[in-house]
Structures are given as structure tokens and as C-alpha cells.
Design a protein around this motif. Sequence first.
Motif, short mmCIF file in Angstrom:
data_model
loop_
_atom_site.label_atom_id
_atom_site.label_comp_id
_atom_site.label_asym_id
_atom_site.label_seq_id
_atom_site.Cartn_x
_atom_site.Cartn_y
_atom_site.Cartn_z
N GLY A 216 37.27 54.71 -28.12
CA GLY A 216 38.06 53.46 -26.66
C GLY A 216 38.59 53.06 -26.84
O GLY A 216 39.80 52.11 -26.46
N LYS A 217 38.49 52.92 -28.57
CA LYS A 217 39.81 52.09 -29.46
C LYS A 217 41.34 53.12 -29.97
O LYS A 217 41.85 52.13 -30.03
CB LYS A 217 39.15 52.00 -30.93
N ILE A 218 41.58 54.03 -28.93
CA ILE A 218 42.70 54.71 -29.39
C ILE A 218 43.89 55.28 -27.92
O ILE A 218 42.21 55.50 -27.28
CB ILE A 218 42.51 56.12 -29.92
N ILE A 219 44.95 54.89 -27.87
CA ILE A 219 45.65 54.99 -26.73
C ILE A 219 46.72 56.20 -27.33
O ILE A 219 46.84 56.38 -28.24
CB ILE A 219 46.49 54.40 -25.87
N PRO A 246 41.91 48.60 -27.40
CA PRO A 246 42.29 49.24 -28.02
C PRO A 246 42.79 48.78 -29.90
O PRO A 246 43.42 47.23 -29.82
CB PRO A 246 43.49 49.87 -26.75
N ILE A 247 42.64 49.45 -30.46
CA ILE A 247 43.64 49.01 -31.93
C ILE A 247 44.24 49.84 -32.23
O ILE A 247 45.67 49.29 -32.68
CB ILE A 247 42.13 49.12 -32.70
N TYR A 248 44.72 50.89 -31.90
CA TYR A 248 45.84 52.47 -32.40
C TYR A 248 46.29 52.51 -30.83
O TYR A 248 45.54 52.90 -29.75
CB TYR A 248 45.45 53.23 -32.86
N VAL A 261 51.49 56.15 -34.83
CA VAL A 261 50.52 56.07 -35.00
C VAL A 261 50.44 54.29 -35.11
O VAL A 261 51.14 53.82 -36.28
CB VAL A 261 49.38 56.76 -35.48
N GLN A 262 51.20 53.66 -34.48
CA GLN A 262 50.76 52.26 -34.27
C GLN A 262 49.89 51.41 -33.91
O GLN A 262 48.83 51.19 -33.08
CB GLN A 262 51.88 51.50 -32.84
N ARG A 274 45.67 44.61 -34.40
CA ARG A 274 44.63 44.05 -34.49
C ARG A 274 43.74 44.90 -35.77
O ARG A 274 42.54 44.14 -36.61
CB ARG A 274 44.06 44.70 -33.55
N LYS A 275 44.34 45.58 -36.14
CA LYS A 275 43.37 46.52 -37.02
C LYS A 275 44.92 47.24 -37.97
O LYS A 275 44.87 48.28 -37.43
CB LYS A 275 42.63 47.59 -36.75
#
Length: 326
Positions: A216-219, A246-248, A261-262, A274-275
Motif C-alpha cells: 500500500g506504499k505505492i500510488i 504511501p511513500i512513492y 517515480v516521486q 518520507r523515504k
Amino acid sequence: MEKMIGTHNGTFHCDEALAVYLLRLTQEYAGADLKRTRDPAILDTCTIVVDVGGIYDEARQRFDHHQRGFAEVFGHGFNTKLSSAGLVYKHFGKEIIANRLNMTLDDPRIEILWLKLYKEFIDAIDAIDNGISQYPADMPPQYRVRTDISARVGHLNPAWNQPADAKTVDTLFLKASALVGGEFAGRLEYYANAWLPARDIVAAGLKDRGNVDPSGKIILFDAYAPWKEHLFELECDLDIADHEKPIYVIYPDETSDQWRVQAVPVAPESFESRKALPEIWRGLRDDELSKVSGIDSCVFVHASGFIGGNKTKDGALKLAKFALEL
């Protein structure tokens, strides 16, 4: 009975100029005439009065904010003391938005746009008219200034040494009302037709992120849309816990057929992520980056690690998934 809007004569300000414009966007006051005066007897003959008269009473259609003890605010997290613009917008804003956009009042988008326009446009007009500092000592900004419309309205008044009769000033007031009202209408059109569709795209991506990666960390957005502001607001609205955010974010580049990819920043206007993408990738490009990352078709990773690129959607997704593990 013919409707009459009353406000004060003499030097005009942005708040009553906007208040009058807004009233004429309502069904009740669409064809109303305007009387600019401070004579109480004449004001008593007006159907509605704004910015003069010393009374705030919705039932009597009196909307002044200068009287002792007045402390009305918009609410919904906004604590700025209202001017006549904010008062009129608070009571008539939803109807105005619905009328302009041909929506019904129960459309959930009305509430979103009503709050957005107050935040980005009217809050500052209220604050400036009431003499509220934007940057009080040792405190964060109290409101956002997106335009210097209050100053531009003020500049339409005759200069201190420029003689002007009441008719001339009234004509200039109408010009000021059209100026600030036109900007309001333009902002509403933008938020309805560009900002709100972007919010829908971000909301859908946020909801579907579990199908992009089990973490669930990628949109993933299949079409580009401005996403930062919406993401942070939606995370707050949905009460998403920090460990689930989300992270990315992956999206197609606006000007090429490449993919980006941001890293999500820690705050909408922050340069800290965030990372960030892995340090070992940062500053590398093309074949060198593909070799180090083990991912084909890489284009670049920024030296700070906040963004990277790949020629394909699959490659951008792999960059994000690998970055989660490093």
C-alpha cells in the motif's frame, strides 16, 4: 418588491466590493439595485445591508462586522474574524457555487469547493480588512495570500488629492466589484474544472494502492494530475495512520512518453521526503543507473533522491518497489 443592496459610500474596500458581487450571484438578489450611503434612514429601506449599520443579523439581512463584540468566524477550522465578504459567503456561498456550476445543493462537491474557495481566496480578504497580521510573532502564517486583490481594489479609489464626486466614486466601486468578483468567478471555475478532477484522480489512486503493491506504499496514476496537496488533505480526511501512508507516487511525465517515480514529501511544500530513493542510485543516469539498480530502461534519479525516471511504467514501478526494500 424591488430588491436593494445597501453598503457605505466614500472610500471602498475589497470586502464590500466582493460582498455586493456575490449577492448578485444569488437568486434573491440577482437583479438588485445598489445604494451606497451611511444614512441610517436610507439603509433601513434596503433589503439587505453589508459592511455598514453596526448589525449582524441574518434574519434581518444585515451583515456588518464593525460593531463592538463582533467575533463571527467561518468555522471548519478557520478562525479569521469575518468581514462583510466572509459573512455573505458564509451564508450564501453554497447557493452561489451551486448556481454557477448548475449543481444541486446536496451535491457533495459543493461543500468541498465552498471550503476551498474560502481558504484560498476569501480568508485573506477577511483578514486584511480586519487588520489581522499574516505573520504574528513566533506563530505560523495565519492565512494564505494567493493574490493582492485587496490592494488592487484599494488602488481604484481616488487619490487623496484627487477631487471626486459621489457619482464618480460609485462608478469606481462598481469597477472594483467587477474586478474582485471576476477573480472569484475565475477561481471557482478553476477549482471546479481542474482542481476537483485532480482530487478525484488522487482519491481513486489512494483507494487502489493496495492493488499496485501489497504494502500500500505505492500510488500509480495512469494520467498525470497535480497530486501533492490532494494527497495530504485526503490522508487527513481519511485518517490514514502514518505507517499506512504511501511513500512513492508513479505517473506519466507531462512532456514525454517516460514515467516518473516521486518520493512523497513529509509536507506539501517540503523538500524532505518520507523515504528518498536509494542513495546508491542518486545522480546516476541511463545505462549506468540501469546497471546499478538492475532495472532496464532507467533514465535518471535526482541527486537528492526525491524523483527518478524510467522509459516504461513497469520500469518505474520496479524502481519504487526496489526502493521500498533498500
